[in-house]
Scaffold this motif. Sequence first.
Motif, PDB file in Angstrom:
ATOM      1  N   ARG A  70       1.248  13.305 -25.351  1.00 10.04           N
ATOM      2  CA  ARG A  70       2.405  14.206 -25.191  1.00 10.04           C
ATOM      3  C   ARG A  70       3.704  13.421 -25.064  1.00 10.04           C
ATOM      4  NH1 ARG A  70       5.075  16.736 -20.417  1.00 10.04           N
ATOM      5  NH2 ARG A  70       6.179  18.545 -21.223  1.00 10.04           N
ATOM      6  N   TYR A  85       4.757   8.352 -26.537  1.00  4.02           N
ATOM      7  CA  TYR A  85       4.182   9.417 -25.718  1.00  4.02           C
ATOM      8  C   TYR A  85       4.376   9.050 -24.259  1.00  4.02           C
ATOM      9  CZ  TYR A  85       0.349   6.197 -24.921  1.00  4.02           C
ATOM     10  OH  TYR A  85      -0.366   5.090 -24.554  1.00  4.02           O
ATOM     11  N   HIS A 141      -4.882  14.715 -26.976  1.00  5.31           N
ATOM     12  CA  HIS A 141      -3.448  14.857 -27.199  1.00  5.31           C
ATOM     13  C   HIS A 141      -2.665  13.733 -26.537  1.00  5.31           C
ATOM     14  CE1 HIS A 141       0.557  16.893 -26.777  1.00  5.31           C
ATOM     15  NE2 HIS A 141       0.196  17.501 -27.882  1.00  5.31           N
ATOM     16  N   TYR A 158       4.117  24.716 -34.857  1.00  2.00           N
ATOM     17  CA  TYR A 158       2.917  24.324 -34.121  1.00  2.00           C
ATOM     18  C   TYR A 158       1.838  23.711 -35.013  1.00  2.00           C
ATOM     19  CZ  TYR A 158       1.873  29.120 -35.674  1.00  2.00           C
ATOM     20  OH  TYR A 158       1.747  30.261 -36.429  1.00  2.00           O
ATOM     21  N   SER A 187       4.235  21.873 -38.105  1.00  2.00           N
ATOM     22  CA  SER A 187       3.896  20.561 -37.538  1.00  2.00           C
ATOM     23  C   SER A 187       2.683  20.045 -38.309  1.00  2.00           C
ATOM     24  CB  SER A 187       3.528  20.673 -36.053  1.00  2.00           C
ATOM     25  OG  SER A 187       4.648  21.071 -35.327  1.00  2.00           O
ATOM     26  N   CYS A 209       4.438  13.887 -29.960  1.00  2.00           N
ATOM     27  CA  CYS A 209       3.065  14.305 -29.638  1.00  2.00           C
ATOM     28  C   CYS A 209       2.094  13.973 -30.778  1.00  2.00           C
ATOM     29  CB  CYS A 209       3.022  15.802 -29.401  1.00  2.00           C
ATOM     30  SG  CYS A 209       4.121  16.328 -28.095  1.00  2.00           S
ATOM     31  N   ASN A 217       1.135  20.580 -30.869  1.00  2.00           N
ATOM     32  CA  ASN A 217       2.358  19.830 -31.227  1.00  2.00           C
ATOM     33  C   ASN A 217       3.372  20.839 -31.713  1.00  2.00           C
ATOM     34  OD1 ASN A 217       1.084  17.463 -30.759  1.00  2.00           O
ATOM     35  ND2 ASN A 217       1.114  16.742 -32.880  1.00  2.00           N
ATOM     36  N   THR A 233       3.466  25.280 -24.261  1.00  2.00           N
ATOM     37  CA  THR A 233       2.102  25.308 -24.813  1.00  2.00           C
ATOM     38  C   THR A 233       1.154  26.194 -24.010  1.00  2.00           C
ATOM     39  OG1 THR A 233       2.396  23.071 -25.649  1.00  2.00           O
ATOM     40  CG2 THR A 233       0.130  23.823 -25.388  1.00  2.00           C
ATOM     41  N   SER A 270      -3.116  14.704 -36.311  1.00  2.00           N
ATOM     42  CA  SER A 270      -1.758  15.048 -36.750  1.00  2.00           C
ATOM     43  C   SER A 270      -1.232  14.051 -37.777  1.00  2.00           C
ATOM     44  CB  SER A 270      -0.820  15.132 -35.548  1.00  2.00           C
ATOM     45  OG  SER A 270      -1.011  14.029 -34.704  1.00  2.00           O
ATOM     46  N   ILE A 310      -2.163  14.707 -32.053  1.00  2.00           N
ATOM     47  CA  ILE A 310      -3.344  15.544 -31.835  1.00  2.00           C
ATOM     48  C   ILE A 310      -4.554  14.893 -32.481  1.00  2.00           C
ATOM     49  CG2 ILE A 310      -4.457  17.619 -32.778  1.00  2.00           C
ATOM     50  CD1 ILE A 310      -2.140  19.244 -32.084  1.00  2.00           C
TER      51      ILE A 310
END
Length: 604
Positions: A74, A29, A72, A157, A177, A2, A99, A125, A193, A4
């Motif tokens: 995923r 993803y 996002h 997370y 994360s 994932c 995430n 989530t 991320s 972000i």
Amino acid sequence: MCGIVGYLGQKNTKEILLEGLKELEYRGYDSAGIAVLSDGEFSSFKAVGKLVNLEEKTKDFVTDAFAAGIGHTRWATHGKPTELNAHPHVGASSYVVHNGIIENYAPLKKELQNEGVTFLSQTDTEVIVHQFEKNQKKSTNSFEAFKKTISELEGAYAILLVTKSEDDTIFFAKNGSPMLMGINAENEKYFASSDTPLIGQCSDVNYFEDGDYGYVNADEIVIFDKMGNKKEPHFTKLSTNKLSAQKDGYRFFMEKEIYEQSSVISDTLLGRLSEDAVVFDEIDTSLFDSINEIKLCACGTSYHSALCASYMFERHAKIKTSVEVASELRYREPVLTQDTLFVVISQSGETADTLETLKMAKAAGLKTLVICNVDNSSMVRMADASILTRAGVEKGVASTKAFATQVVVFWMLSLYVAKRNNSMQTQEIAEQISLLREIPKSVIVEDSMHERIKRLSKRYLHGHGFFFIGRDLFYPLALEGALKLKEISYLHAEGYPSGEMKHGPIALADPELFTIALLPKHLLYEKSRSNAEELSARDSTICAISPIEFDKADDFIKTKEHGHYMLEFFEMMVVVQLLSLEISIRLGNDVDMPRNLAKSVTVE
Ligand code: AGP
């Protein structure tokens, strides 16, 4: 895995989010989505598959005013890769992206369902947004509700949340994360991320620590630490060197990355070699004081480079070395003694299993070192010392240049320790250093070699399996060759020590069993050759990779004459990488983003 992104500002929010997500594509993803909150109104879009599907869905959506946006990509963990399971997840008036894994999502979900909340997805989530809205009803403001929600979550997370009642705000939390925030002179705020989406957009970034949470709006950046104490952001300059996502004419990033190995290995060596010593400015020799054992720990390809390291540490530095698969070490209650240097190896520096073993080792009071490709990654920030592999951004999910540079670093490190431990003569170290300088040449891809492998590949598209076999250091290379092939061709492949085949696997030998035999001239050639002959005698189809002609083989890939087995190792590494690449291309697979795989595995 994932990814972000988040954005708060006046610019084209949709484009910024989509561009940011594109930078995270290489992580792997299966669906993606964005939610944009502007002037009290939400717009949200999700799509299964590649980002072009999301772009298509958002093509008529215009963002030209101040907005808070979250996005996002995923990689499915809880629930199938469907549109409903894609993030952002929606409540009555809020959206969340996440995430990691919420470990206590089941009891929270049950309680919420008992209270009448309807869930749209199968994800862990979704509980976050409903729990937040439940808390909102009992709180004086949204941040209080967010803070309470975070305190109720267990697991790992990185979270971004936006809610209608505060339409100029993004709430965030990070625990286990990765997540960072970026700013620039135009008072915009970005989240991601990893660094890549922020390069070119932000001048300065703050890497959140585990337990950090807070919010940003146009005027404020408010951060609390895990103890609930308010803290100032710690901004550092972000690199402006945006590495081109272009494939430079290559068909796939993996191909480009195989070809890049010569230059990135030169970078890995740069400034680290003198005539008769290896120099690592980033570590202190005292790191090895009172150390009697090295324990290496990693996953996948990085685990294979760790296996290579174990041969070199024992051979050169005469130090006891063990190698562990991270996901196993975590739960097997290992005996960790203070005289052990704990070394983790990771391309990304974010792999959850490896990161957890690093935490374990630190908690047990061991000295720790990370060999990593990503500066500022979680492992680099956590370990006592780090050595960067300098492979550059690796986009292909199947690791190539990262492996090559890891092995180079380990070769250098084994000599560094050998010098410190007086286990090698200065002259021997000097000879090895000369060999190190020859690696960049040994991995240059010659057109004739690539063409030969391209041609041969058509004969290896079927069968009931592949055995890559090798001895000594060529055994981990065989493991790595087999992993490359299975990752991108989806054909069954195994790596085996050549001498072990007769203890069982040889029973599989027939013309449809393909043996890829690594036969270096300068390391146990006769022994490896007779193991390959044993398979040939049982009619296995043999593809031999060697500088010495092998008449018992069906196919033969002739490597160059090198003066040392380590140079043979690096050339054969390129050969097995190219063989996997060409087989995968012929099978019509997505080489860079193979099915079911993620570039960075940040869940357990
Ligand atoms: C490599 O081709 C793989 N995709 C995978 O095995 C990878 O090496 C593994 O997930 C570990 O990743 P890391 O090096 O980033 O920790």
